[in-house]
Motif scaffolding. Structure first.
Motif, PDB file in Angstrom:
ATOM      1  N   ALA A  52       8.838  -5.953   1.663  1.00 61.66           N
ATOM      2  CA  ALA A  52       7.760  -6.279   0.724  1.00 61.66           C
ATOM      3  C   ALA A  52       6.752  -5.166   0.876  1.00 61.66           C
ATOM      4  CB  ALA A  52       7.128  -7.622   1.065  1.00 61.66           C
ATOM      5  N   GLY A  53       5.934  -4.961  -0.141  1.00 63.37           N
ATOM      6  CA  GLY A  53       4.949  -3.887  -0.047  1.00 63.37           C
ATOM      7  C   GLY A  53       3.807  -4.254   0.876  1.00 63.37           C
ATOM      8  N   VAL A  54       3.342  -3.293   1.641  1.00 68.40           N
ATOM      9  CA  VAL A  54       2.115  -3.494   2.411  1.00 68.40           C
ATOM     10  C   VAL A  54       0.976  -3.844   1.441  1.00 68.40           C
ATOM     11  CG1 VAL A  54       0.419  -2.299   3.883  1.00 68.40           C
ATOM     12  CG2 VAL A  54       2.871  -1.917   4.239  1.00 68.40           C
ATOM     13  N   CYS A  55       1.079  -3.340   0.217  1.00 67.40           N
ATOM     14  CA  CYS A  55       0.084  -3.609  -0.826  1.00 67.40           C
ATOM     15  C   CYS A  55       0.203  -5.023  -1.386  1.00 67.40           C
ATOM     16  CB  CYS A  55       0.245  -2.615  -1.970  1.00 67.40           C
ATOM     17  SG  CYS A  55       1.891  -2.681  -2.719  1.00 67.40           S
ATOM     18  N   GLY A  56       1.300  -5.718  -1.067  1.00 66.18           N
ATOM     19  CA  GLY A  56       1.502  -7.057  -1.610  1.00 66.18           C
ATOM     20  C   GLY A  56       2.532  -7.094  -2.732  1.00 66.18           C
ATOM     21  N   LYS A  57       3.096  -5.917  -3.061  1.00 69.81           N
ATOM     22  CA  LYS A  57       4.118  -5.884  -4.125  1.00 69.81           C
ATOM     23  C   LYS A  57       5.390  -6.542  -3.616  1.00 69.81           C
ATOM     24  CE  LYS A  57       5.787  -1.746  -5.438  1.00 69.81           C
ATOM     25  NZ  LYS A  57       5.697  -0.428  -6.091  1.00 69.81           N
ATOM     26  N   LYS A  58       5.940  -7.452  -4.419  1.00 73.14           N
ATOM     27  CA  LYS A  58       7.161  -8.170  -4.031  1.00 73.14           C
ATOM     28  C   LYS A  58       8.392  -7.379  -4.506  1.00 73.14           C
ATOM     29  CE  LYS A  58       5.347 -12.175  -2.475  1.00 73.14           C
ATOM     30  NZ  LYS A  58       3.968 -12.133  -2.809  1.00 73.14           N
ATOM     31  N   ILE A 106       1.430   2.701 -10.910  1.00 68.28           N
ATOM     32  CA  ILE A 106       0.605   3.262  -9.820  1.00 68.28           C
ATOM     33  C   ILE A 106       0.301   2.145  -8.811  1.00 68.28           C
ATOM     34  CG2 ILE A 106      -1.850   3.820  -9.444  1.00 68.28           C
ATOM     35  CD1 ILE A 106      -1.655   6.042 -11.375  1.00 68.28           C
ATOM     36  N   THR A 107       0.178   2.531  -7.581  1.00 69.90           N
ATOM     37  CA  THR A 107      -0.117   1.557  -6.513  1.00 69.90           C
ATOM     38  C   THR A 107      -1.304   0.655  -6.891  1.00 69.90           C
ATOM     39  OG1 THR A 107       0.687   3.078  -4.846  1.00 69.90           O
ATOM     40  CG2 THR A 107      -0.804   1.350  -4.083  1.00 69.90           C
ATOM     41  N   ASN A 108      -1.075  -0.636  -6.761  1.00 70.29           N
ATOM     42  CA  ASN A 108      -2.132  -1.644  -6.911  1.00 70.29           C
ATOM     43  C   ASN A 108      -2.671  -1.799  -8.332  1.00 70.29           C
ATOM     44  OD1 ASN A 108      -2.065  -2.260  -4.217  1.00 70.29           O
ATOM     45  ND2 ASN A 108      -3.819  -1.003  -3.675  1.00 70.29           N
ATOM     46  N   LYS A 146      15.332  -4.793   0.732  1.00 63.97           N
ATOM     47  CA  LYS A 146      15.246  -5.548  -0.527  1.00 63.97           C
ATOM     48  C   LYS A 146      14.616  -4.702  -1.612  1.00 63.97           C
ATOM     49  CE  LYS A 146      14.488 -10.001   1.729  1.00 63.97           C
ATOM     50  NZ  LYS A 146      13.362 -10.777   2.260  1.00 63.97           N
ATOM     51  N   MET A 147      13.966  -3.632  -1.186  1.00 60.78           N
ATOM     52  CA  MET A 147      13.288  -2.743  -2.135  1.00 60.78           C
ATOM     53  C   MET A 147      13.098  -1.404  -1.426  1.00 60.78           C
ATOM     54  SD  MET A 147       9.380  -4.311  -1.810  1.00 60.78           S
ATOM     55  CE  MET A 147       8.412  -2.873  -2.281  1.00 60.78           C
ATOM     56  N   PHE A 148      12.726  -0.399  -2.161  1.00 59.80           N
ATOM     57  CA  PHE A 148      12.318   0.823  -1.471  1.00 59.80           C
ATOM     58  C   PHE A 148      11.184   1.467  -2.245  1.00 59.80           C
ATOM     59  CE2 PHE A 148      12.049   5.174  -0.214  1.00 59.80           C
ATOM     60  CZ  PHE A 148      12.121   5.080   1.166  1.00 59.80           C
ATOM     61  N   CYS A 149      10.034   1.581  -1.586  1.00 60.53           N
ATOM     62  CA  CYS A 149       8.896   2.256  -2.209  1.00 60.53           C
ATOM     63  C   CYS A 149       8.169   3.017  -1.115  1.00 60.53           C
ATOM     64  CB  CYS A 149       7.973   1.237  -2.885  1.00 60.53           C
ATOM     65  SG  CYS A 149       6.541   2.000  -3.711  1.00 60.53           S
ATOM     66  N   TYR A 150       7.890   4.289  -1.368  1.00 59.66           N
ATOM     67  CA  TYR A 150       7.123   5.077  -0.378  1.00 59.66           C
ATOM     68  C   TYR A 150       6.073   5.928  -1.071  1.00 59.66           C
ATOM     69  CZ  TYR A 150      10.515   9.039  -1.084  1.00 59.66           C
ATOM     70  OH  TYR A 150      11.294  10.043  -1.590  1.00 59.66           O
ATOM     71  N   GLN A 151       5.553   5.385  -2.199  1.00 63.00           N
ATOM     72  CA  GLN A 151       4.681   6.239  -3.003  1.00 63.00           C
ATOM     73  C   GLN A 151       3.248   6.316  -2.499  1.00 63.00           C
ATOM     74  OE1 GLN A 151       4.318   4.974  -7.063  1.00 63.00           O
ATOM     75  NE2 GLN A 151       3.693   2.888  -6.578  1.00 63.00           N
ATOM     76  N   CYS A 152       2.827   5.425  -1.600  1.00 62.31           N
ATOM     77  CA  CYS A 152       1.425   5.495  -1.172  1.00 62.31           C
ATOM     78  C   CYS A 152       1.298   5.754   0.323  1.00 62.31           C
ATOM     79  CB  CYS A 152       0.667   4.235  -1.588  1.00 62.31           C
ATOM     80  SG  CYS A 152       0.847   2.866  -0.440  1.00 62.31           S
ATOM     81  N   GLN A 153       0.073   5.993   0.744  1.00 68.37           N
ATOM     82  CA  GLN A 153      -0.177   6.372   2.143  1.00 68.37           C
ATOM     83  C   GLN A 153       0.073   5.214   3.098  1.00 68.37           C
ATOM     84  OE1 GLN A 153      -3.068   5.438   4.250  1.00 68.37           O
ATOM     85  NE2 GLN A 153      -2.111   6.609   5.909  1.00 68.37           N
ATOM     86  N   GLU A 154      -0.054   3.970   2.597  1.00 69.16           N
ATOM     87  CA  GLU A 154       0.077   2.838   3.514  1.00 69.16           C
ATOM     88  C   GLU A 154       1.508   2.320   3.611  1.00 69.16           C
ATOM     89  OE1 GLU A 154      -2.996  -0.077   2.732  1.00 69.16           O
ATOM     90  OE2 GLU A 154      -4.557   1.360   3.239  1.00 69.16           O
ATOM     91  N   THR A 155       2.454   3.085   3.139  1.00 73.50           N
ATOM     92  CA  THR A 155       3.843   2.624   3.156  1.00 73.50           C
ATOM     93  C   THR A 155       4.266   2.218   4.572  1.00 73.50           C
ATOM     94  OG1 THR A 155       6.032   3.155   2.314  1.00 73.50           O
ATOM     95  CG2 THR A 155       4.913   4.917   3.517  1.00 73.50           C
ATOM     96  N   ALA A 156       5.106   1.183   4.655  1.00 77.82           N
ATOM     97  CA  ALA A 156       5.421   0.578   5.950  1.00 77.82           C
ATOM     98  C   ALA A 156       6.004   1.602   6.931  1.00 77.82           C
ATOM     99  CB  ALA A 156       6.405  -0.576   5.757  1.00 77.82           C
ATOM    100  N   GLY A 190       8.666   3.768   4.453  1.00 82.74           N
ATOM    101  CA  GLY A 190       8.974   3.133   3.176  1.00 82.74           C
ATOM    102  C   GLY A 190       8.854   1.617   3.296  1.00 82.74           C
ATOM    103  N   CYS A 191       8.396   0.969   2.231  1.00 86.55           N
ATOM    104  CA  CYS A 191       8.349  -0.493   2.212  1.00 86.55           C
ATOM    105  C   CYS A 191       9.727  -0.977   1.772  1.00 86.55           C
ATOM    106  CB  CYS A 191       7.280  -0.983   1.245  1.00 86.55           C
ATOM    107  SG  CYS A 191       5.613  -0.567   1.766  1.00 86.55           S
ATOM    108  N   THR A 192      10.383  -1.775   2.596  1.00 89.73           N
ATOM    109  CA  THR A 192      11.752  -2.187   2.291  1.00 89.73           C
ATOM    110  C   THR A 192      11.921  -3.704   2.168  1.00 89.73           C
ATOM    111  OG1 THR A 192      12.264  -2.211   4.639  1.00 89.73           O
ATOM    112  CG2 THR A 192      12.789  -0.184   3.452  1.00 89.73           C
TER     113      THR A 192
HETATM  114 FE1  SF4 Z   1       4.835   1.143  -2.465  1.00 87.97          FE
HETATM  115 FE2  SF4 Z   1       2.998  -0.787  -2.082  1.00 87.97          FE
HETATM  116 FE3  SF4 Z   1       4.519   0.094  -0.065  1.00 87.97          FE
HETATM  117 FE4  SF4 Z   1       2.615   1.619  -1.102  1.00 87.97          FE
HETATM  118  S1  SF4 Z   1       2.326  -0.300   0.026  1.00 87.97           S
HETATM  119  S2  SF4 Z   1       4.649   2.289  -0.568  1.00 87.97           S
HETATM  120  S3  SF4 Z   1       2.769   1.114  -3.284  1.00 87.97           S
HETATM  121  S4  SF4 Z   1       5.216  -1.006  -1.905  1.00 87.97           S
END
Ligand code: SF4
Ligand code: SF3
Length: 550
Positions: free
Chosen positions: A22-28, A75-77, A4-14, A18-20
């Motif tokens: 929802a973000g581990v950070c809570g980003k929808k 930026i993350t968060n 549904k999304m793709f983000c891998y910019q931070c260390q906690e990425t799923a 990559g977060c696909t």
């Molecule tokens: Fe992106 Fe948030 Fe996932 Fe980090 S945790 S990769 S900022 S969506």
């Protein structure tokens, strides 16, 4: 499952990939999409401004600031507010259209620079322009590495701009590099070169911020910061923006409301200009990821001036305020641009109706070892190194985070030989700044230079020691680097260190997911970048098998 999304910019990425969903950070996914679109239109605006500069035109400070704030917002968060991000996309497109009309040959610009979709197209466009739209994995990796470095650089620039300091060369580079991430003609080698150039401007951006902070607030000096609580109601300030803190301190004088710092705002206590405020009472809590417990027990309003926001619990959501690049849907946002006085009266009124904070800790933390303070102690430090009392410095700067694997840093700090001194900056310090690690001939074994924004100090200290010891190579110093990263400001710090020639940096708790195997190989082969191992193995690596016990 369909991404549904793709983000891998931070260390906690799923899954470290990559977060696909929802973000581990809570980003929808809808917020992630709008952030992708904001980055895309900001790249596009940068292509236009870069062309205009090449045609001899000047770009206004307002446009430069818009670009840095756009990147900072992603930026993350920092910002979870889709409406606020969408508004920035709209404003950016409007300004781009105005500037595009001044370009001599707009048809030769990348397609992104000419895209002028209306709001009805935002969602479909966002779905086409995310990270995965670059098909080649190495080009994608390098484009994102550069982009994340530029996000970090934007944060530093924005803080300096808030204190009315500008470096137009940094802005011009930032926009040129961002525009280059749209250019399909660039090879992987071109992008590697641009990555290193990003580090060069990272140093300039950090120097600018250092000048802005110390010019406005003086040089940080050794300070003992209380971590308990007083009897008055309080406002808790987090994030990194010192100008916001200054305005809040001024506005709370004589109101009976105390000001506490959280996480990355701790180093504000080290500045002489803030120490004069009698209601600036101390630091409350720990690193950003502990917000859910600590914001609850704080009892009063909380001001987030930048990242890192954790999606709030209902118990304190109505007490969470944002300002600047930060935003969260449903939380009140305090407006105010560069040079404007923000009005924090709503927080002050709110605080007066709240209970004082609940005590969660007692004692104090020592910090304030930014470059001027360390250089003032240079004789003592050089003597300790020469006599062998200090064997090595270990740079453990960077970010903290919620991953359990980060306990490594606490264990590593505890197990360090007693003749090792930690140099730190950023919220990574919360993993060991409340341990009793003692001192060496009066020099504390944890020297905290400040926020991640103050990592520049660590570079200045290293360069000064290199000069004092008459060394040719910065890598001949008794300094090792074991850095913890989480978000994109750590990326620009890393690139800045690489530009300064620092080798063999260890980066953890995991290496960035956005480094493709080939890009990792370049960093390993050229710079000796490595991950972390076990505490035991890493201590042996840094100190040799004969290291004495910690
Ligand atoms: Fe992106 Fe948030 Fe996932 Fe980090 S945790 S990769 S900022 S969506
Ligand atoms: Fe921390 Fe977010 Fe990076 Fe500023 S507050 S160092 S993670």
């Amino acid at each position: 499952m369909e991404p549904k999304m793709f983000c891998y910019q931070c260390q906690e990425t799923a899954g470290c990939t990559g977060c696909t969903q929802a973000g581990v950070c809570g980003k929808k996914p809808d917020v992630a999409a709008m952030q992708d679109l904001l980055v895309y239109v900001t790249r596009a605006l940068s292509a236009v401004t870069t062309r205009l500069r090449a045609e001899g035109r000047e770009i206004s400070p307002e446009v430069n600031h818009l670009i840095t704030l756009n990147l900072f917002t992603t930026i993350t968060n920092a910002n979870f507010d889709k409406e606020a991000i969408t508004a920035r996309v709209r404003d950016t497109l409007a300004i781009k259209a105005e500037l595009l009309a001044q370009v001599a040959q707009p048809e030769s610009l990348p397609e992104a620079a000419r895209w002028a979709g209306g709001e009805a197209e935002f969602e479909s466009k966002a779905a086409q322009v995310g990270v995965l739209s670059t098909k080649d994995e190495d080009i994608r990796s390098l484009r994102e590495l550069i982009t994340y470095g530029l996000k970090g650089l934007s944060a530093y620039s924005k803080h300096a701009n808030a204190l009315l300091q500008e470096d137009t060369e940094v802005d011009a580079f930032l926009q040129r590099a961002l525009a280059a991430t749209l250019d399909d003609r660039l090879t992987a080698d071109d992008l590697v070169a641009l990555t290193l150039e990003t580090g060069k401007y990272g140093v300039s951006g950090m120097a600018l911020l250092d000048k802005a902070n110390t010019g406005a607030y003086g040089n940080p000096s050794v300070t003992r910061v209380p971590i308990g609580v007083g009897k008055n109601p309080g406002i808790l300030v987090s994030g990194h923006d010192l100008r916001d803190l200054e305005m809040l301190l001024k506005q709370t004088q004589g109101t009976g409301v105390d000001i506490y710092t959280h996480s990355e705002m701790l180093p504000a206590h080290y500045y002489p200009a803030f120490q004069k405020y009698p209601n600036f009472v101390g630091n409350y809590g720990n690193a950003w990821w502990k917000q859910k417990e600590e914001f609850e027990t704080f009892n009063g309003p909380i001001l987030m001036t930048t990242n890192c926001i954790v999606p709030p619990k209902d118990s304190y959501r109505d007490r969470l305020y944002t300002t600047g690049a930060a935003g969260y849907p449903g939380c009140r946002h305090i407006p105010g641009g560069i040079g404007e006085e923000k009005d924090f009266s709503a927080l002050i009124r709110h605080a007066k109706a709240c209970q004082p904070p609940q005590e969660i800790e007692r004692g104090e933390i020592v910090g304030g070892f930014a470059h001027a303070q360390v250089l003032a102690l240079a004789d003592q430090i050089v003597e300790a190194v020469t006599s062998g009392a200090i064997r090595k410095f270990v740079v453990m700067a960077g970010c903290d985070g919620r991953a359990k694997s980060r306990n490594y840093y606490t264990e590593f700090a505890k197990a360090l030989p007693r003749d090792a001194v930690i140099l730190t900056a950023g919220c990574a310090k919360y993993k060991y700044n409340k341990l009793d690690l003692g001192d060496i001939n009066g020099i504390p074994r944890v020297l905290d230079a400040g926020q991640c924004n103050d990592s520049y100090s660590l570079a200045v200290i290293a360069l000064k020691l290199k000069e004092v010891f008459g060394l040719e190579d910065i890598n001949d110093l008794p300094i090792v680097y074991n850095i913890a990263w989480y978000e994109q400001k750590a990326v620009i710090v890393l690139l800045a260190l690489l530009y300064l020639g620092v080798k063999n940096i260890h980066l953890g708790p995991t290496l960035p997911a956005f480094l493709s195997p080939n890009v990792s190989k370049v960093l390993v082969d050229r710079f000796g970048i490595a991950g972390i191992g076990t505490v035991e193995d890493d201590l042996e690596l840094f100190f040799g098998p004969e290291r004495s016990a910690g």
